[in-house]
Design an enzyme around this catalytic site. Structure first.
Site, PDB file in Angstrom:
ATOM      1  N   LYS A 161       0.810  -1.103  -0.121  1.00  0.00           N
ATOM      2  CA  LYS A 161      -0.040  -0.227   0.010  1.00  0.00           C
ATOM      3  C   LYS A 161       0.766   1.132   0.129  1.00  0.00           C
ATOM      4  O   LYS A 161       1.832   1.298   0.818  1.00  0.00           O
ATOM      5  CB  LYS A 161      -0.923  -0.075   1.143  1.00  0.00           C
ATOM      6  CG  LYS A 161      -1.378   1.324   1.946  1.00  0.00           C
ATOM      7  CD  LYS A 161      -2.233   1.035   2.914  1.00  0.00           C
ATOM      8  CE  LYS A 161      -2.450   1.981   3.949  1.00  0.00           C
ATOM      9  NZ  LYS A 161      -3.193   1.839   5.379  1.00  0.00           N
ATOM     10  N   LYS A 163       1.026   5.419  -0.233  1.00  0.00           N
ATOM     11  CA  LYS A 163       0.297   6.803   0.438  1.00  0.00           C
ATOM     12  C   LYS A 163       0.362   7.566  -0.925  1.00  0.00           C
ATOM     13  O   LYS A 163       1.274   7.889  -1.513  1.00  0.00           O
ATOM     14  CB  LYS A 163       0.935   7.416   1.758  1.00  0.00           C
ATOM     15  CG  LYS A 163       1.015   6.687   2.736  1.00  0.00           C
ATOM     16  CD  LYS A 163      -0.287   6.761   3.363  1.00  0.00           C
ATOM     17  CE  LYS A 163      -0.311   6.040   4.878  1.00  0.00           C
ATOM     18  NZ  LYS A 163      -1.579   5.906   5.238  1.00  0.00           N
ATOM     19  N   ASP A 188      -3.576   4.671  -0.320  1.00  0.00           N
ATOM     20  CA  ASP A 188      -4.304   5.333   0.895  1.00  0.00           C
ATOM     21  C   ASP A 188      -4.116   6.818   0.748  1.00  0.00           C
ATOM     22  O   ASP A 188      -2.776   7.278   0.772  1.00  0.00           O
ATOM     23  CB  ASP A 188      -3.876   4.882   2.294  1.00  0.00           C
ATOM     24  CG  ASP A 188      -4.615   5.383   3.405  1.00  0.00           C
ATOM     25  OD1 ASP A 188      -5.389   5.988   3.342  1.00  0.00           O
ATOM     26  OD2 ASP A 188      -4.090   5.033   4.582  1.00  0.00           O
ATOM     27  N   GLU A 213      -7.923   3.530  -0.350  1.00  0.00           N
ATOM     28  CA  GLU A 213      -8.425   3.777   1.062  1.00  0.00           C
ATOM     29  C   GLU A 213      -8.769   5.215   1.345  1.00  0.00           C
ATOM     30  O   GLU A 213      -7.797   6.321   0.966  1.00  0.00           O
ATOM     31  CB  GLU A 213      -7.412   3.359   2.084  1.00  0.00           C
ATOM     32  CG  GLU A 213      -7.696   3.225   3.567  1.00  0.00           C
ATOM     33  CD  GLU A 213      -6.449   2.561   4.233  1.00  0.00           C
ATOM     34  OE1 GLU A 213      -5.503   1.899   3.611  1.00  0.00           O
ATOM     35  OE2 GLU A 213      -6.286   2.881   5.466  1.00  0.00           O
ATOM     36  N   ASP A 238     -11.331   3.918   6.199  1.00  0.00           N
ATOM     37  CA  ASP A 238     -10.407   4.111   7.467  1.00  0.00           C
ATOM     38  C   ASP A 238     -10.956   4.913   8.623  1.00  0.00           C
ATOM     39  O   ASP A 238     -11.781   4.713   9.217  1.00  0.00           O
ATOM     40  CB  ASP A 238      -9.012   4.108   7.060  1.00  0.00           C
ATOM     41  CG  ASP A 238      -8.104   4.357   8.259  1.00  0.00           C
ATOM     42  OD1 ASP A 238      -8.385   4.426   9.314  1.00  0.00           O
ATOM     43  OD2 ASP A 238      -6.601   4.428   7.974  1.00  0.00           O
ATOM     44  N   LYS A 262      -9.128  -0.443  12.625  1.00  0.00           N
ATOM     45  CA  LYS A 262      -7.879  -0.238  13.709  1.00  0.00           C
ATOM     46  C   LYS A 262      -8.530  -0.293  15.132  1.00  0.00           C
ATOM     47  O   LYS A 262      -9.459   0.398  15.376  1.00  0.00           O
ATOM     48  CB  LYS A 262      -7.395   1.256  13.417  1.00  0.00           C
ATOM     49  CG  LYS A 262      -6.721   1.565  12.133  1.00  0.00           C
ATOM     50  CD  LYS A 262      -6.122   2.542  12.008  1.00  0.00           C
ATOM     51  CE  LYS A 262      -5.351   2.722  10.557  1.00  0.00           C
ATOM     52  NZ  LYS A 262      -4.923   4.086  10.111  1.00  0.00           N
TER      53      LYS A 262
HETATM   54  O1  OSB Z   1      -3.855   5.780   7.455  1.00  0.00           O
HETATM   55  O2  OSB Z   1      -3.414   3.909   7.760  1.00  0.00           O
HETATM   56  C1  OSB Z   1      -3.390   4.862   7.914  1.00  0.00           C
HETATM   57  C2  OSB Z   1       0.135   5.510   9.803  1.00  0.00           C
HETATM   58  C3  OSB Z   1      -0.146   6.567  10.450  1.00  0.00           C
HETATM   59  C4  OSB Z   1      -1.507   7.033  10.505  1.00  0.00           C
HETATM   60  C5  OSB Z   1      -2.329   6.522   9.490  1.00  0.00           C
HETATM   61  C6  OSB Z   1      -2.278   5.468   8.744  1.00  0.00           C
HETATM   62  C7  OSB Z   1      -0.681   4.935   8.847  1.00  0.00           C
HETATM   63  C8  OSB Z   1      -0.326   3.759   8.123  1.00  0.00           C
HETATM   64  C9  OSB Z   1       0.722   3.097   8.635  1.00  0.00           C
HETATM   65  O3  OSB Z   1      -0.632   3.547   6.861  1.00  0.00           O
HETATM   66  C10 OSB Z   1       0.305   1.566   8.855  1.00  0.00           C
HETATM   67  C11 OSB Z   1       1.519   1.029   9.661  1.00  0.00           C
HETATM   68  O4  OSB Z   1       2.483   0.480   9.257  1.00  0.00           O
HETATM   69  O5  OSB Z   1       1.398   0.894  11.164  1.00  0.00           O
HETATM   70 MG    MG Z   2      -5.517   4.699   6.203  1.00  0.00          MG
END
Ligand code: OSB
Ligand code: MG
Length: 368
Positions: A161, A163, A188, A213, A238, A262
């Protein structure tokens, strides 16, 4: 189990590599750890609130405030037999779900130890191996990102994934697909787009993504429903899903085809169990999201990921991707098939390194 005392502490841990999303870059974590002391048993929880209220409204400081001022007084001296009973004791407080999760999960952690059963079995987990993906942040250059993807694919991770944000999206996805045409790929946006960007977001359909995402505003389930109708690619929510009722509303509206759970954002194990059960009935698969957790949060994420509807690879990956030294023993490792073997021993299955935690602690307070 009588809750006799609660210890709050802040530890500081530098990340081995910065993590950047559409809302900013993190280089060092400030993490709130919580211990519930119950008649000889210590249960641990890790609060997933970040340093700043950018991902959601909470931060480590708001979590400290609400735990000390409200959750601890509501629970101290109470006989709480099960983690599942914690939500009713603290229901008067609204929101603050990450703080809520830390204390509830610490009680589940203690309960598993007291009952001498694995935590994952206690919560109703059924899977003995969990599938792992990685979340790779925005880098200083596309080349750096491509190199990182290569490393994680070679390590065996089942899903990559990345960003995205305006200006770091279509061209990046195109370059990834040129170099890695067959990997399972998601992106994401952490709410970086709006419904004015529908035509732009439609172009994401060219890259055979497993999901996009959270493209839109964090509290906009209705907007995601509009967008999902315009896209071929599945949306995953999310930030928008704070509890089982949000999941029900999003599914009903057609706002997504996948939901990321989460453990902190959703407020703890009880709500995670309910949310994944609700999603299962609607044939909406779940996966475990991450918040750059240290070992306690990571151990609890592994337990959550064993629940039956966690069907897609999650963001729970190896400790060494984040930390030089993790606060649990053994640290979390991932096999060359991209899986974590769920520890089949009592409690969370990982030993807390209290000496190391003591060294990393910058602030500590015990409430009795
Ligand atoms: O949106 O999933 C997210 C990290 C910090 C805040 C939001 C997100 C994330 C990650 C990291 O995508 C996921 C991880 O490796 O812990
Ligand atoms: Mg996310």
């Amino acid at each position: 189990m009588k809750i006799e005392a609660i210890t709050l502490r802040e530890i500081r841990m530098p990340l081995v590599h910065f993590f950047e999303t559409s809302f900013g870059r993190t280089t060092e974590r400030r993490i709130l750890l919580l211990t519930v002391h119950c008649e000889g048993v210590d249960g641990w929880g890790e609060c997933t609130a970040a340093e700043h209220p950018f991902y959601n409204e909470e931060s480590i400081d708001t979590a400290w405030y609400v735990t000390k001022g409200y959750f601890a007084p509501m629970l101290l001296g109470k006989d709480v037999e099960r983690g599942a009973q914690v939500p009713s004791h603290i229901a008067q407080v609204r929101g603050h779900r990450m703080a809520r999760a830390a204390i509830e999960n610490a009680v589940w952690d203690a309960e598993a130890i007291a009952k001498n059963v694995p935590l994952w079995k206690l919560i109703g987990g059924t899977q003995t191996e969990i599938n792992c993906g990685v979340s790779i942040g925005i880098q200083d250059s596309p080349e750096q990102l491509l190199e990182k993807i290569g490393v994680e694919v070679a390590a065996g991770y089942q899903r990559i994934k990345v960003k995205v944000k305006p200006g770091w999206d279509i061209d990046i996805l195109r370059r990834i697909r040129q170099k890695f045409p067959h990997i399972t790929l998601s992106c994401d946006a952490n709410s970086a787009y709006s419904l004015r960007d529908v035509d732009h977001l439609k172009r994401f359909d060219d890259f055979n993504l497993l999901m996009i995402e959270q493209p839109l505003w964090n509290d906009d389930i209705a907007g995601h429903a509009v967008l999902q109708r315009e896209l071929q690619t599945s949306l995953c929510l999310d930030e928008s899903i704070l509890h089982a009722r949000d999941a029900a509303a999003a599914i009903e509206a057609g706002a997504c085809r996948i939901i990321n759970i989460k453990l902190g954002r959703i407020g703890g194990f009880s709500e995670a169990i309910a949310t994944q059960a609700l999603c299962a009935k609607a044939f909406i698969p779940n996966w475990c999201g991450g918040m750059l957790e240290a070992g306690i949060g990571r151990a609890h994420n592994i337990a959550m990921s064993t629940l039956p509807n966690f069907k897609l690879p999650g963001d729970v990956s190896a400790s060494k991707r984040y930390w030089k030294e993790d606060i649990i023993e053994p640290e979390v490792t991932v096999s060359s098939k991209g899986t974590i073997a769920v520890p089949d021993c009592t409690g969370r299955g990982f030993v807390i390194r209290e000496d190391l935690i003591e060294k990393l602690t910058v602030r500590k307070e015990t409430i009795r």
